[in-house]
Motif scaffolding. Structure first.
Motif, PDB file in Angstrom:
ATOM      1  N   ASP A 433       0.836  -1.208   0.000  1.00  0.00           N
ATOM      2  CA  ASP A 433       0.000   0.000   0.000  1.00  0.00           C
ATOM      3  C   ASP A 433       0.871   1.258   0.000  1.00  0.00           C
ATOM      4  O   ASP A 433       0.673   2.179  -0.812  1.00  0.00           O
ATOM      5  CB  ASP A 433      -0.911  -0.032   1.231  1.00  0.00           C
ATOM      6  CG  ASP A 433      -2.122   0.881   1.105  1.00  0.00           C
ATOM      7  OD1 ASP A 433      -2.251   1.576   0.083  1.00  0.00           O
ATOM      8  OD2 ASP A 433      -2.944   0.885   2.043  1.00  0.00           O
ATOM      9  N   PHE A 434       1.853   1.314   0.874  1.00  0.00           N
ATOM     10  CA  PHE A 434       2.739   2.483   0.917  1.00  0.00           C
ATOM     11  C   PHE A 434       3.554   2.625  -0.373  1.00  0.00           C
ATOM     12  O   PHE A 434       3.878   3.739  -0.793  1.00  0.00           O
ATOM     13  CB  PHE A 434       3.685   2.385   2.112  1.00  0.00           C
ATOM     14  CG  PHE A 434       3.145   2.993   3.375  1.00  0.00           C
ATOM     15  CD1 PHE A 434       3.029   4.375   3.503  1.00  0.00           C
ATOM     16  CD2 PHE A 434       2.758   2.199   4.443  1.00  0.00           C
ATOM     17  CE1 PHE A 434       2.543   4.946   4.673  1.00  0.00           C
ATOM     18  CE2 PHE A 434       2.268   2.761   5.617  1.00  0.00           C
ATOM     19  CZ  PHE A 434       2.158   4.147   5.731  1.00  0.00           C
ATOM     20  N   ALA A 435       3.892   1.502  -1.001  1.00  0.00           N
ATOM     21  CA  ALA A 435       4.695   1.546  -2.224  1.00  0.00           C
ATOM     22  C   ALA A 435       3.867   1.866  -3.464  1.00  0.00           C
ATOM     23  O   ALA A 435       4.421   2.036  -4.556  1.00  0.00           O
ATOM     24  CB  ALA A 435       5.408   0.209  -2.414  1.00  0.00           C
ATOM     25  N   GLY A 436       2.559   1.930  -3.301  1.00  0.00           N
ATOM     26  CA  GLY A 436       1.701   2.201  -4.449  1.00  0.00           C
ATOM     27  C   GLY A 436       1.514   1.010  -5.349  1.00  0.00           C
ATOM     28  O   GLY A 436       1.206   1.152  -6.538  1.00  0.00           O
ATOM     29  N   VAL A 437       1.689  -0.197  -4.786  1.00  0.00           N
ATOM     30  CA  VAL A 437       1.533  -1.435  -5.545  1.00  0.00           C
ATOM     31  C   VAL A 437       0.175  -2.042  -5.202  1.00  0.00           C
ATOM     32  O   VAL A 437      -0.204  -2.115  -4.035  1.00  0.00           O
ATOM     33  CB  VAL A 437       2.664  -2.426  -5.211  1.00  0.00           C
ATOM     34  CG1 VAL A 437       2.468  -3.742  -5.957  1.00  0.00           C
ATOM     35  CG2 VAL A 437       4.020  -1.816  -5.546  1.00  0.00           C
ATOM     36  N   GLU A 438      -0.552  -2.472  -6.216  1.00  0.00           N
ATOM     37  CA  GLU A 438      -1.871  -3.045  -5.990  1.00  0.00           C
ATOM     38  C   GLU A 438      -1.785  -4.266  -5.080  1.00  0.00           C
ATOM     39  O   GLU A 438      -0.932  -5.135  -5.265  1.00  0.00           O
ATOM     40  CB  GLU A 438      -2.495  -3.447  -7.326  1.00  0.00           C
ATOM     41  CG  GLU A 438      -3.902  -3.988  -7.190  1.00  0.00           C
ATOM     42  CD  GLU A 438      -4.539  -4.332  -8.532  1.00  0.00           C
ATOM     43  OE1 GLU A 438      -5.665  -4.872  -8.531  1.00  0.00           O
ATOM     44  OE2 GLU A 438      -3.896  -4.063  -9.574  1.00  0.00           O
ATOM     45  N   ILE A 439      -2.668  -4.327  -4.116  1.00  0.00           N
ATOM     46  CA  ILE A 439      -2.698  -5.449  -3.180  1.00  0.00           C
ATOM     47  C   ILE A 439      -3.538  -6.563  -3.795  1.00  0.00           C
ATOM     48  O   ILE A 439      -4.726  -6.378  -4.060  1.00  0.00           O
ATOM     49  CB  ILE A 439      -3.292  -5.027  -1.824  1.00  0.00           C
ATOM     50  CG1 ILE A 439      -2.472  -3.888  -1.218  1.00  0.00           C
ATOM     51  CG2 ILE A 439      -3.348  -6.211  -0.866  1.00  0.00           C
ATOM     52  CD1 ILE A 439      -3.118  -3.256   0.006  1.00  0.00           C
ATOM     53  N   PRO A 440      -2.942  -7.738  -4.038  1.00  0.00           N
ATOM     54  CA  PRO A 440      -3.713  -8.841  -4.636  1.00  0.00           C
ATOM     55  C   PRO A 440      -4.903  -9.226  -3.771  1.00  0.00           C
ATOM     56  O   PRO A 440      -4.850  -9.165  -2.536  1.00  0.00           O
ATOM     57  CB  PRO A 440      -2.691  -9.980  -4.719  1.00  0.00           C
ATOM     58  CG  PRO A 440      -1.361  -9.291  -4.761  1.00  0.00           C
ATOM     59  CD  PRO A 440      -1.518  -8.082  -3.881  1.00  0.00           C
ATOM     60  N   ALA A 441      -5.968  -9.653  -4.438  1.00  0.00           N
ATOM     61  CA  ALA A 441      -7.209  -9.958  -3.729  1.00  0.00           C
ATOM     62  C   ALA A 441      -7.071 -11.153  -2.796  1.00  0.00           C
ATOM     63  O   ALA A 441      -7.818 -11.272  -1.820  1.00  0.00           O
ATOM     64  CB  ALA A 441      -8.322 -10.220  -4.750  1.00  0.00           C
ATOM     65  N   ASP A 442      -6.106 -12.049  -3.068  1.00  0.00           N
ATOM     66  CA  ASP A 442      -5.999 -13.243  -2.229  1.00  0.00           C
ATOM     67  C   ASP A 442      -5.167 -13.034  -0.971  1.00  0.00           C
ATOM     68  O   ASP A 442      -5.047 -13.935  -0.147  1.00  0.00           O
ATOM     69  CB  ASP A 442      -5.445 -14.423  -3.032  1.00  0.00           C
ATOM     70  CG  ASP A 442      -4.052 -14.169  -3.587  1.00  0.00           C
ATOM     71  OD1 ASP A 442      -3.604 -13.003  -3.577  1.00  0.00           O
ATOM     72  OD2 ASP A 442      -3.407 -15.137  -4.043  1.00  0.00           O
ATOM     73  N   ILE A 443      -4.570 -11.864  -0.782  1.00  0.00           N
ATOM     74  CA  ILE A 443      -3.880 -11.570   0.473  1.00  0.00           C
ATOM     75  C   ILE A 443      -4.919 -11.426   1.577  1.00  0.00           C
ATOM     76  O   ILE A 443      -5.921 -10.719   1.420  1.00  0.00           O
ATOM     77  CB  ILE A 443      -3.009 -10.307   0.334  1.00  0.00           C
ATOM     78  CG1 ILE A 443      -1.708 -10.670  -0.386  1.00  0.00           C
ATOM     79  CG2 ILE A 443      -2.697  -9.694   1.698  1.00  0.00           C
ATOM     80  CD1 ILE A 443      -0.702  -9.542  -0.497  1.00  0.00           C
ATOM     81  N   GLN A 444      -4.679 -12.111   2.693  1.00  0.00           N
ATOM     82  CA  GLN A 444      -5.681 -12.157   3.764  1.00  0.00           C
ATOM     83  C   GLN A 444      -5.485 -11.080   4.831  1.00  0.00           C
ATOM     84  O   GLN A 444      -6.405 -10.782   5.583  1.00  0.00           O
ATOM     85  CB  GLN A 444      -5.659 -13.539   4.414  1.00  0.00           C
ATOM     86  CG  GLN A 444      -6.101 -14.650   3.466  1.00  0.00           C
ATOM     87  CD  GLN A 444      -6.018 -16.019   4.105  1.00  0.00           C
ATOM     88  OE1 GLN A 444      -4.934 -16.484   4.459  1.00  0.00           O
ATOM     89  NE2 GLN A 444      -7.160 -16.671   4.274  1.00  0.00           N
ATOM     90  N   GLY A 445      -4.271 -10.519   4.912  1.00  0.00           N
ATOM     91  CA  GLY A 445      -4.037  -9.456   5.871  1.00  0.00           C
ATOM     92  C   GLY A 445      -4.664  -8.147   5.423  1.00  0.00           C
ATOM     93  O   GLY A 445      -5.167  -8.019   4.293  1.00  0.00           O
ATOM     94  N   ARG A 446      -4.619  -7.171   6.305  1.00  0.00           N
ATOM     95  CA  ARG A 446      -5.184  -5.848   6.024  1.00  0.00           C
ATOM     96  C   ARG A 446      -4.095  -4.795   6.109  1.00  0.00           C
ATOM     97  O   ARG A 446      -3.222  -4.860   6.972  1.00  0.00           O
ATOM     98  CB  ARG A 446      -6.294  -5.521   7.029  1.00  0.00           C
ATOM     99  CG  ARG A 446      -7.415  -6.532   7.068  1.00  0.00           C
ATOM    100  CD  ARG A 446      -8.519  -6.080   7.997  1.00  0.00           C
ATOM    101  NE  ARG A 446      -9.574  -7.082   8.100  1.00  0.00           N
ATOM    102  CZ  ARG A 446     -10.749  -6.890   8.700  1.00  0.00           C
ATOM    103  NH1 ARG A 446     -11.001  -5.705   9.264  1.00  0.00           N
ATOM    104  NH2 ARG A 446     -11.653  -7.836   8.752  1.00  0.00           N
ATOM    105  N   SER A 447      -4.161  -3.818   5.244  1.00  0.00           N
ATOM    106  CA  SER A 447      -3.175  -2.743   5.288  1.00  0.00           C
ATOM    107  C   SER A 447      -3.338  -1.921   6.566  1.00  0.00           C
ATOM    108  O   SER A 447      -4.449  -1.518   6.921  1.00  0.00           O
ATOM    109  CB  SER A 447      -3.325  -1.833   4.068  1.00  0.00           C
ATOM    110  OG  SER A 447      -2.476  -0.702   4.190  1.00  0.00           O
TER     111      SER A 447
END
Length: 560
Positions: A433-447
């Motif tokens: 998130d801080f790097a401006g990279v899209e977070i894949p939908a399958d990541i289970q953690g939260r920013s």
């Protein structure tokens, strides 16, 4: 501990092509407003919140780590998904729970072909490095440079595999890892952002201090935890059948350094002849031999001069032990061993803190400190005598909870704290998130970006409970498999596999987790609610049949 095998096959490390648009964005002369932040994750092994003075100043002072808290944010409630080394590391890399990333216990092999946040950063133009303790039974992927300890690593003259080549590095492991980190930063491409995983072995068992820290706490009497002499009377089989008690399960030679220089320098066969009393109990004899052999292997990595200083430093402890061992009561023995344990553990922490300071100073010297997101964490917490224990694994507070400090002055206000329920699976999406990279939908953690940029305020719709699942049984320390939920006030745990027992704790009324309220009629409504919330979290994590996942029997001394 001495590794019993090499890592697996060694694929060559290739640099991914950098998209032109990203290269242009991060190139020399980039306006400060659009520059992607550098990233440094500092992680230690078994460094618990009780041993950071920004969390608790009763045991040891950690001024350089305290600087991160003073100049950034301290998370009061960060929890791991699985409190054991390799699985925790896999959770951090993938942003996923253990059952999703496939690394449920230390006997597994991490599938390096899967999606990880370093790969995603690399594809977005970051140069990446992994330096220090990896402990995932496979080689790192997605890094321009990697130099990792084999298995658990050694404190003295550690063996590394660096981009596929073995090398023994003279010196003390915490210093060597920092040397490597600074060396990589010196030769990096200055026109691109970097992401470095700076992972220490310390303060993992067997807590061997650097030469400069030998004996530094010998005159200190450490405060005892309230539950040091816990008898587990109010809990079930899991608490009673573990094998992690300071009094009964610490290896005197390996853990407490209660071995003479003559034994350390002798042939193991000769030493075995001196252990006739132990041979009446096969398990005890085997433990004794393992303890002596492993410490001999670690000791023999020292130079002759280092051995001489080590022998002198531990001679008073050995003499005191010989004086009390036949006359002290069991309770007195536990208290004495606790003090020796703390003296070594805290001395090892001293080396970590110094080296964190050294790396921060270097980043400041080259003008990159304030351009860098610096995260400090551990792979989990650790028992420092609470319930009479050492080690981790349990969902109890001392090891489920882990330190989390974040410094990034461009977005994180100095001296802030947050009570938000954070997890180690959150690190990956936060950094993306801080790097401006899209977070894949399958990541289970939260920013955690929203928490970090709002002075620690808890966002609307934030999680109200954290999920935990531990799989490594039967194995070292005999902690039974279990899963559960922790909310702001309550904790519900289910021990399964060879038992079927539930525990419910009211953390507000019982912060030491001594009184299991599961069958207490006064907590019937709480129990019902916690069961419902546990099912919701399991559905969210897609861990809907947790009792059926069977962990393979673990073997291998390197995973102590």
């Amino acid at each position: 501990m001495k590794p019993n095998s090499r890592l697996h096959a060694r694929p060559s490390v290739r640099l991914a092509a950098v998209p032109l648009s990203v290269a242009a964005l991060t190139g020399c002369g980039t306006p400060e407003a659009t520059r992607q932040p550098n990233i440094v994750i500092m992680m230690t092994d078994d460094h618990t919140c009780q041993a950071l003075s920004c969390y608790d100043n009763r045991l040891v002072e950690t001024p350089n780590l305290d600087r991160l808290a003073r100049e950034g944010m301290l998370f009061e409630n960060c929890y791991v998904a699985n409190a054991i080394s390799g699985p925790s590391r896999a959770c951090i890399l993938t942003g996923k729970y253990s059952h999703k990333n496939g690394f449920t216990d230390n006997s597994r092999t991490f599938d390096g072909s899967q999606q990880t946040f370093p790969k995603l950063l690399h594809d977005a133009g970051y140069q990446t490095a992994m330096i220090g303790k990896w402990h995932l039974n496979s080689e790192p992927q997605g890094f321009d440079f990697w130099s990792i300890l084999v298995a658990q690593g050694e404190y003295y003259s550690p063996l590394f595999i660096e981009n596929g080549e073995e090398k023994i590095e003279p010196g003390y492991v915490t210093d060597v890892i920092t040397d490597k980190a600074i060396g990589w930063l010196e030769q990096r491409d200055k026109d691109r952002p970097f992401a470095m995983l700076y992972y220490h072995k310390a303060p993992h068992r067997n807590w061997m201090p650097a030469q400069r820290h030998l004996g530094i706490y010998d005159d200190k009497v450490f405060p005892e935890p309230e539950t040091l002499l816990d008898d587990y009377a109010t809990r079930g089989r899991a608490a009673r059948e573990q094998e992690m008690e300071i009094g009964r399960h610490m290896w005197p030679e390996w853990d407490l350094k209660l071995i003479s220089p003559e034994q350390l320098r002798s042939d193991l066969g000769e030493a075995e002849q001196e252990s006739d009393a132990n041979k009446a109990d096969v398990k005890r004899a085997n433990d004794w031999l393992s303890s002596v052999k492993q410490f001999q292997d670690a000791y023999n990595r020292m130079t002759d001069e280092e051995k001489t200083r080590w022998d002198a430093a531990y001679a008073p402890r050995l003499a005191e032990w010989e004086k009390i061992r036949g006359t002290a009561s069991p309770e007195e023995i536990v208290r004495w061993k606790y003090q020796q344990y703390m003296r070594d553990y805290c001395a090892v922490i001293k080396g970590v803190d110094e080296n964190v300071g050294r790396l921060l100073d270097y980043l400041e010297k080259i003008g990159e400190l304030d351009n860098t997101i610096v995260i400090y964490t551990s792979d989990q917490g650790f028992f420092l005598g609470e319930h009479g224990w050492f080690d981790k694994r349990f969902m109890y507070e001392e090891c489920q909870r882990t330190p989390l400090l974040v410094r990034y002055p461009k977005a994180v206000a100095a001296g802030t704290r947050s009570k938000a329920l954070a997890m180690n699976i959150d690190y990956a999406p936060t950094l993306l998130d801080f790097a401006g990279v899209e977070i894949p939908a399958d990541i289970q953690g939260r920013s955690l970006k929203g928490v970090l940029t709002s002075k620690g305020e808890i966002p609307a719709e934030w999680r109200t409970g954290v999920y935990y699942h531990y799989y490594e049984y039967p194995s070292w320390h005999s902690v039974k498999r279990h899963y559960g939920i922790r909310t702001e006030r309550y904790k519900l745990i289910h021990f399964y596999n060879d038992v079927d027992e539930w525990e419910l704790y009211d953390l507000q009324e019982d912060p030491n987790e001594l009184r299991n309220r599961y069958d207490d009629p006064a907590y019937a409504a709480v129990r019902e609610e916690m069961h419902a919330r546990l099912k919701e979290l399991q559905a969210e994590a897609d861990d809907t049949d947790p009792d059926e996942l069977q962990s393979e029997f673990f073997q291998g001394v390197e995973n102590l």
